[in-house]
Structure formats: C-alpha cells, structure tokens
Scaffold this active site. Structure first.
Site, PDB file in Angstrom:
ATOM      1  N   GLY A  45       0.843  -1.188   0.000  1.00 36.31           N
ATOM      2  CA  GLY A  45       0.000   0.000   0.000  1.00 36.31           C
ATOM      3  C   GLY A  45       0.878   1.237   0.000  1.00 36.31           C
ATOM      4  CD  GLN A  50       3.222   5.784   2.835  1.00 28.56           C
ATOM      5  OE1 GLN A  50       2.244   5.245   2.337  1.00 28.56           O
ATOM      6  NE2 GLN A  50       4.197   5.109   3.423  1.00 28.56           N
ATOM      7  CB  CYS A 105       4.998   2.518   7.749  1.00 28.25           C
ATOM      8  SG  CYS A 105       4.561   3.991   6.813  1.00 28.25           S
ATOM      9  CG  LEU A 106       6.638   1.231   1.826  1.00 27.08           C
ATOM     10  CD1 LEU A 106       6.135   1.517   0.417  1.00 27.08           C
ATOM     11  CD2 LEU A 106       7.695   0.148   1.814  1.00 27.08           C
ATOM     12  CG  HIS A 147      -0.936   1.039   7.259  1.00 22.56           C
ATOM     13  ND1 HIS A 147      -0.104   0.726   8.314  1.00 22.56           N
ATOM     14  CD2 HIS A 147      -0.182   1.785   6.410  1.00 22.56           C
ATOM     15  CE1 HIS A 147       1.092   1.270   8.099  1.00 22.56           C
ATOM     16  NE2 HIS A 147       1.071   1.901   6.949  1.00 22.56           N
ATOM     17  CD  GLU A 148      -1.082   2.399   2.645  1.00 22.92           C
ATOM     18  OE1 GLU A 148      -0.689   3.580   2.481  1.00 22.92           O
ATOM     19  OE2 GLU A 148      -0.322   1.493   3.030  1.00 22.92           O
ATOM     20  CG  HIS A 151      -0.021   6.876   5.427  1.00 26.49           C
ATOM     21  ND1 HIS A 151       1.072   7.409   6.077  1.00 26.49           N
ATOM     22  CD2 HIS A 151       0.249   5.557   5.280  1.00 26.49           C
ATOM     23  CE1 HIS A 151       1.970   6.467   6.298  1.00 26.49           C
ATOM     24  NE2 HIS A 151       1.490   5.325   5.825  1.00 26.49           N
TER      25      HIS A 151
END
Length: 192
Positions: A45, A50, A105-106, A147-148, A151
């Site tokens: 995701g 991000q 998380c990236l 999760h996304e 953000h």
C-alpha cells in the site's frame, strides 16, 4: 516514474490530506506512478502523502501477500485480486473484533509493531474514472485500507503504540528523520 518515499519526521505525513477535485490532475498517471513506486519498495500500500503529495489518494495491492512461498502462511481470500486505487475515500464504518498484526510502513523502515484494528471496514471512494463505489472489506484487505487511510488523516501506525514502546523507539525514529537508516528504495528525508 518512481518517487522517493517521504521519511518519518516530514510534516506532510502529519497533515490531513485534501480532497482531489475532478480534472485537477491526472489521477490515472499518478496512480500508475504510485504503483511503480510501491512495487519498487516491496510495499502492499502507498498513500499520496508518502510521496510528498497531501491529497486523498492511496493505492493497494495485497496479492503479493498471498504469493508468499511460506507454506505455513495462511491464504487470505480477501487479498485475491486486491489491487485498487482509492480517491477521496471516506471510511463509513469499522466493525468486528479488533485483531493484532505486526505492521510496518515504507516511511518508517526497519520498525514494526503490533497494531490492533477492527476486522471489517466499509468505505466509499472514487476510482480513476471518477466512478463512486461503496464497498466492504474484511481481514487483511481491511487492515491495508485502514493503514493507508490513516496516512490521509495524518496518522501513522506508531501512534497506536504504547507510550513506553514509543519511548523505546525514540532514537530509532529520530535516526530515520536524520536519514540514518538503510532502506532498499529511494527515500527523501526532512530538512532539519
């Protein structure tokens, strides 16, 4: 086009993202670029903040989680064909028992933590052709969406940690902000 991933500590990750006006940008091209960026970083995701864009868009592709070679990993039917773009999403409902899963998380490489989330989610969003959808997801697909979506609300998975756990990770998080972290994808660190 592959974007660098914005690192923890950048203010864009803490802002509530703005709705996208239809026709204001090429959402199809941006979505393709975001998928390319996400795949390069081995993510499932990626939200627009991000990549430094404070707009309400995220992409997901949970299918690689079912392609795992580990025979002990359970196949999750919620991830079959789960590749989507969510534009201007609104979570309408979250329900069911909260369950724990170790998230990462990236934007926060090398840190993972158990996060409890409700098992089902109902979400309204637009696709890249500006068709409106209202859909329900459960299991891992619901978790990826939650999760996304966080953000877009300026929330990170670390916010779900206990104060003690966050305190223990304070130095690691500060190191990420300073660029003292190894990631096998390009990152952009805050100007300190």
């Amino acid at each position: 086009m592959i974007y660098p991933i914005i690192a923890y500590g950048d203010p864009v990750l803490r802002k509530r993202a703005q709705d996208i006006e239809q026709g204001s940008l090429d959402v199809k091209q941006l979505s393709e670029d975001m998928f390319e960026t996400m795949y390069k970083a081995s993510g499932v995701g990626l939200a627009a903040p991000q990549i430094g864009k404070s707009i309400r868009l995220f992409v997901v592709d949970g299918t690689p989680m079912n392609d795992d070679e580990d025979p002990d990993d359970e196949h999750d039917p919620s991830l079959d064909g789960f590749k989507k773009v969510f534009i201007n999403p609104t979570i309408l409902n979250e329900e069911g028992d909260e369950w724990a899963f170790e998230e990462g998380c990236l934007s926060i490489p090398q840190i993972r933590a158990e996060v409890y989330r409700p098992e089902r989610v109902k979400i309204r969003y637009f696709d890249t052709d500006w068709n409106e959808h209202t859909e329900e997801y459960d299991g891992m697909a619901a978790r990826i969406i939650q999760h996304e979506y966080d953000h877009l609300e300026g929330k990170l998975f670390t916010d779900y940690m206990s104060p003690l756990k966050r305190q223990l990770l304070k130095k690691k998080l500060a190191d990420i902000t300073k660029g003292k972290v190894k990631a096998d994808y390009k990152m952009k660190f805050p100007k300190i």
